[in-house]
Structures are given as structure tokens and as C-alpha cells.
Design a protein around this motif. Structure first.
Motif, PDB file in Angstrom:
ATOM      1  N   PRO A  46     -28.526 -12.803  -7.638  1.00  0.00           N
ATOM      2  CA  PRO A  46     -27.267 -12.581  -6.926  1.00  0.00           C
ATOM      3  C   PRO A  46     -26.187 -11.947  -7.791  1.00  0.00           C
ATOM      4  CG  PRO A  46     -28.132 -14.763  -6.462  1.00  0.00           C
ATOM      5  CD  PRO A  46     -28.954 -14.213  -7.592  1.00  0.00           C
ATOM      6  N   VAL A  47     -25.402 -11.098  -7.161  1.00  0.00           N
ATOM      7  CA  VAL A  47     -24.197 -10.577  -7.798  1.00  0.00           C
ATOM      8  C   VAL A  47     -23.142 -11.678  -7.740  1.00  0.00           C
ATOM      9  CG1 VAL A  47     -22.281  -8.950  -7.546  1.00  0.00           C
ATOM     10  CG2 VAL A  47     -24.637  -8.146  -7.334  1.00  0.00           C
ATOM     11  N   ASN A  48     -22.494 -11.918  -8.850  1.00  0.00           N
ATOM     12  CA  ASN A  48     -21.529 -13.013  -8.950  1.00  0.00           C
ATOM     13  C   ASN A  48     -20.100 -12.484  -8.953  1.00  0.00           C
ATOM     14  OD1 ASN A  48     -20.197 -15.430  -9.465  1.00  0.00           O
ATOM     15  ND2 ASN A  48     -20.603 -15.354 -11.668  1.00  0.00           N
ATOM     16  N   ASN A  49     -19.354 -12.790  -7.886  1.00  0.00           N
ATOM     17  CA  ASN A  49     -17.944 -12.408  -7.816  1.00  0.00           C
ATOM     18  C   ASN A  49     -17.015 -13.591  -8.075  1.00  0.00           C
ATOM     19  OD1 ASN A  49     -18.517  -9.727  -7.233  1.00  0.00           O
ATOM     20  ND2 ASN A  49     -18.532 -10.054  -5.025  1.00  0.00           N
ATOM     21  N   SER A  50     -17.569 -14.686  -8.554  1.00  0.00           N
ATOM     22  CA  SER A  50     -16.765 -15.851  -8.914  1.00  0.00           C
ATOM     23  C   SER A  50     -16.529 -15.844 -10.421  1.00  0.00           C
ATOM     24  CB  SER A  50     -17.493 -17.143  -8.507  1.00  0.00           C
ATOM     25  OG  SER A  50     -18.466 -17.493  -9.474  1.00  0.00           O
ATOM     26  N   PRO A  51     -15.598 -16.658 -10.922  1.00  0.00           N
ATOM     27  CA  PRO A  51     -15.342 -16.683 -12.364  1.00  0.00           C
ATOM     28  C   PRO A  51     -16.357 -17.503 -13.161  1.00  0.00           C
ATOM     29  CG  PRO A  51     -13.829 -18.163 -11.232  1.00  0.00           C
ATOM     30  CD  PRO A  51     -14.579 -17.428 -10.160  1.00  0.00           C
ATOM     31  N   VAL A  59     -27.550 -20.158  -7.814  1.00  0.00           N
ATOM     32  CA  VAL A  59     -27.932 -19.864  -6.433  1.00  0.00           C
ATOM     33  C   VAL A  59     -29.366 -19.342  -6.373  1.00  0.00           C
ATOM     34  CG1 VAL A  59     -27.453 -18.361  -4.444  1.00  0.00           C
ATOM     35  CG2 VAL A  59     -25.557 -19.465  -5.660  1.00  0.00           C
ATOM     36  N   LEU A  60     -29.737 -18.492  -7.326  1.00  0.00           N
ATOM     37  CA  LEU A  60     -31.089 -17.940  -7.353  1.00  0.00           C
ATOM     38  C   LEU A  60     -32.141 -19.040  -7.462  1.00  0.00           C
ATOM     39  CD1 LEU A  60     -32.996 -15.494  -7.502  1.00  0.00           C
ATOM     40  CD2 LEU A  60     -32.646 -15.487  -9.988  1.00  0.00           C
ATOM     41  N   SER A  61     -31.850 -20.091  -8.209  1.00  0.00           N
ATOM     42  CA  SER A  61     -32.816 -21.158  -8.407  1.00  0.00           C
ATOM     43  C   SER A  61     -33.156 -21.892  -7.109  1.00  0.00           C
ATOM     44  CB  SER A  61     -32.296 -22.157  -9.447  1.00  0.00           C
ATOM     45  OG  SER A  61     -31.181 -22.885  -8.954  1.00  0.00           O
ATOM     46  N   TYR A  62     -32.271 -21.780  -6.123  1.00  0.00           N
ATOM     47  CA  TYR A  62     -32.508 -22.442  -4.837  1.00  0.00           C
ATOM     48  C   TYR A  62     -33.006 -21.476  -3.752  1.00  0.00           C
ATOM     49  CZ  TYR A  62     -29.918 -26.596  -6.440  1.00  0.00           C
ATOM     50  OH  TYR A  62     -29.503 -27.718  -7.115  1.00  0.00           O
ATOM     51  N   SER A  93     -25.871  -6.501 -10.894  1.00  0.00           N
ATOM     52  CA  SER A  93     -25.233  -5.349 -10.252  1.00  0.00           C
ATOM     53  C   SER A  93     -26.090  -4.097 -10.380  1.00  0.00           C
ATOM     54  CB  SER A  93     -23.847  -5.104 -10.862  1.00  0.00           C
ATOM     55  OG  SER A  93     -23.945  -4.913 -12.271  1.00  0.00           O
ATOM     56  N   ASP A  94     -26.758  -3.925 -11.527  1.00  0.00           N
ATOM     57  CA  ASP A  94     -27.646  -2.775 -11.713  1.00  0.00           C
ATOM     58  C   ASP A  94     -28.891  -2.900 -10.831  1.00  0.00           C
ATOM     59  OD1 ASP A  94     -25.934  -1.720 -13.624  1.00  0.00           O
ATOM     60  OD2 ASP A  94     -26.945  -2.770 -15.264  1.00  0.00           O
ATOM     61  N   MET A  95     -29.390  -4.115 -10.696  1.00  0.00           N
ATOM     62  CA  MET A  95     -30.561  -4.348  -9.855  1.00  0.00           C
ATOM     63  C   MET A  95     -30.239  -4.054  -8.390  1.00  0.00           C
ATOM     64  SD  MET A  95     -31.724  -7.951 -11.611  1.00  0.00           S
ATOM     65  CE  MET A  95     -31.733  -8.139 -13.393  1.00  0.00           C
ATOM     66  N   TYR A 114     -30.600  -9.327  -0.877  1.00  0.00           N
ATOM     67  CA  TYR A 114     -29.440  -9.090  -1.725  1.00  0.00           C
ATOM     68  C   TYR A 114     -28.421 -10.192  -1.455  1.00  0.00           C
ATOM     69  CZ  TYR A 114     -31.265  -4.284  -2.154  1.00  0.00           C
ATOM     70  OH  TYR A 114     -32.046  -3.176  -2.383  1.00  0.00           O
ATOM     71  N   ILE A 115     -28.117 -10.994  -2.462  1.00  0.00           N
ATOM     72  CA  ILE A 115     -27.176 -12.106  -2.310  1.00  0.00           C
ATOM     73  C   ILE A 115     -25.934 -11.848  -3.162  1.00  0.00           C
ATOM     74  CG2 ILE A 115     -26.816 -14.597  -2.558  1.00  0.00           C
ATOM     75  CD1 ILE A 115     -29.841 -14.952  -2.424  1.00  0.00           C
ATOM     76  N   THR A 116     -24.774 -12.141  -2.609  1.00  0.00           N
ATOM     77  CA  THR A 116     -23.515 -12.053  -3.345  1.00  0.00           C
ATOM     78  C   THR A 116     -22.823 -13.407  -3.279  1.00  0.00           C
ATOM     79  OG1 THR A 116     -23.235  -9.709  -2.809  1.00  0.00           O
ATOM     80  CG2 THR A 116     -21.278 -10.905  -3.535  1.00  0.00           C
ATOM     81  N   VAL A 117     -22.494 -13.950  -4.438  1.00  0.00           N
ATOM     82  CA  VAL A 117     -21.777 -15.222  -4.511  1.00  0.00           C
ATOM     83  C   VAL A 117     -20.286 -14.927  -4.609  1.00  0.00           C
ATOM     84  CG1 VAL A 117     -21.485 -17.381  -5.776  1.00  0.00           C
ATOM     85  CG2 VAL A 117     -23.730 -16.264  -5.702  1.00  0.00           C
ATOM     86  N   SER A 118     -19.534 -15.364  -3.615  1.00  0.00           N
ATOM     87  CA  SER A 118     -18.094 -15.091  -3.596  1.00  0.00           C
ATOM     88  C   SER A 118     -17.273 -16.247  -4.170  1.00  0.00           C
ATOM     89  CB  SER A 118     -17.621 -14.793  -2.177  1.00  0.00           C
ATOM     90  OG  SER A 118     -17.944 -15.864  -1.294  1.00  0.00           O
TER      91      SER A 118
END
Length: 223
Positions: A46-51, A59-62, A93-95, A114-118
Motif C-alpha cells: 500500500p501507498v502510505n499517506n499517513s505520517p 495493512v499489507l500483512s492483513y 509509489s514506484d510499484m 492497489y491500496i492507499t492508506v489515508s
């Protein structure tokens, strides 16, 4: 303005809110999903948009378990990571920026998730603290590049809270205990498991369809 006129205005406003709320819950269009009927899924980190730096791989592990339980073959996470590394990619992000056709050539999967964590992490306040995880996902056909499904979900430790009982003193004590627990355990990681299950479990309204390995394949309730 007369009372009857005010009541009519309130009634009209309430009806608008009700119907607008219903509009947002319209059944998902699964036409492309059914035409593609994917059997195997590549889950991208996942792309991570959190700090929080741990959010992506937490998240990926689940993510793989609900997909496997839904009836799909999921590409092994370690194999995926090694293949990306061999191709010079270590950042999610490159993936995600890699073309579907290239991903198909490398992994041979039918679709990619494609997962994005907000949101990810714990916020501390005077009388309360909560761990919140929110994520969004898109399932993409790797041969055509079409979006097969999109969804979002979140979970919070505050869902089980009842802040209307006990008074201020109890709230303060509870807040201190929760902060100590959150600082000594990775509560956000546990909440990530709930959010990811909500996001990727099949059989939900507007959720993923069951895969061909599931006994429920083709029996999804779509309305």
C-alpha cells in the motif's frame, strides 16, 4: 414565517437528506468484474499517506487473508517483494506507477490490488485517545487496465467506547489507561486488521465478489 411553513421546510430538508443518503448507497456496477472473472490477485504494498511509517506493511500483512478466504489465489507477499527488488523498485509509489501490462509480464496475475492508506495511528486528547485506520482500494485488470472494483473502509478503537457514562473523573482515568496501553502495544496494527477485513472481505454490499475457489462463487448478493 408561520409555524406550519417552518415545519414544511424542515420536512423538505429531511427528505432531501434521506434521498441523497440513499443515492450514495447505490449498488456497485460489477459488469467489468464479471467480464474479467479474475482468478489470481497481486497485492501491491500500500501507498502510505499517513505520517506513520509502519502503516503500509501493517495493512499489507492483513490484506492477503480475506482475499484468499474469498476464493482467490493471492501472489505470495515475499515473492512479490523480491521480484520488485530485482526490478529496482522498493517504494510502494514506484510499484503503483508500474503499468498493468508490465505487472502482468512479471507476475502473471489476472488482477492487481492497489491500496492507499489515508489514516493510521493513535491521536491523544485530554479525555480520550483513539487509534484510527482508513484505507481505499482499487482492483485493476492487468490485461486491460480496467478498474474492476473500488472500495474504502475504516476502523477505530473508539467504536467500542461509551463516553456518556462515569463522569469526567472516570473519563480522565480511562484516557490515561488507554494512552499507556497504546504506548506499550501497537494498537493501530490491530485496528488495521479490522479495517482491512472490512475493506476486502467478500459477500458485503458493494464489496468484492467471491472468487472461483470459493463455494460461494457466483452466488453474490448484489442488491
Amino acid at each position: 414565517m408561520k409555524l406550519t411553513s417552518c415545519l414544511k421546510c424542515v420536512g423538505v430538508a429531511a427528505m432531501v437528506l434521506v434521498f441523497s443518503g440513499c443515492a450514495t448507497k447505490a449498488p456497485y456496477d460489477y459488469t467489468a468484474f464479471k467480464e474479467s472473472h479474475p482468478r489470481s490477485i497481486l497485492v501491491l504494498p500500500p501507498v502510505n499517506n499517513s505520517p506513520e511509517v509502519a502503516a503500509s506493511y501493517s495493512v499489507l500483512s492483513y490484506a492477503t487473508r480475506p482475499l484468499a478466504e474469498a476464493g482467490y489465489y493471492v501472489m505470495p507477499v515475499t515473492l512479490v517483494a523480491e521480484a520488485f527488488k530485482e526490478n529496482g523498485m522498493t517504494q510502494p509509489s514506484d510499484m503503483h506507477a508500474t503499468s498493468p501490462q508490465k505487472l502482468s509480464e512479471i507476475f502473471g496475475a489476472d488482477a492487481a490490488l492497489y491500496i492507499t492508506v489515508s489514516k493510521y495511528g493513535t491521536t491523544y486528547q485530554v479525555i480520550d485517545s483513539q487509534s484510527l485506520v482508513a484505507a481505499q482500494a482499487n482492483l485493476i485488470d492487468l490485461k486491460t487496465g480496467k478498474t474492476l472494483w473500488s472500495g474504502s473502509a475504516q476502523a477505530s478503537s473508539a467504536e467500542s467506547n461509551n463516553q456518556n457514562q462515569g463522569g469526567l473523573a472516570v473519563l480522565l482515568i480511562t484516557a490515561i489507561i488507554k494512552q499507556v496501553v497504546a504506548s506499550t502495544t501497537d494498537e493501530s496494527h490491530q485496528i488495521a486488521g479490522i479495517a482491512t477485513a472490512r475493506l476486502l472481505s467478500a459477500g458485503q454490499r458493494n464489496g468484492l465478489l467471491y472468487g472461483p475457489r470459493s463455494p460461494n462463487y457466483g452466488k453474490d448478493k448484489l442488491d
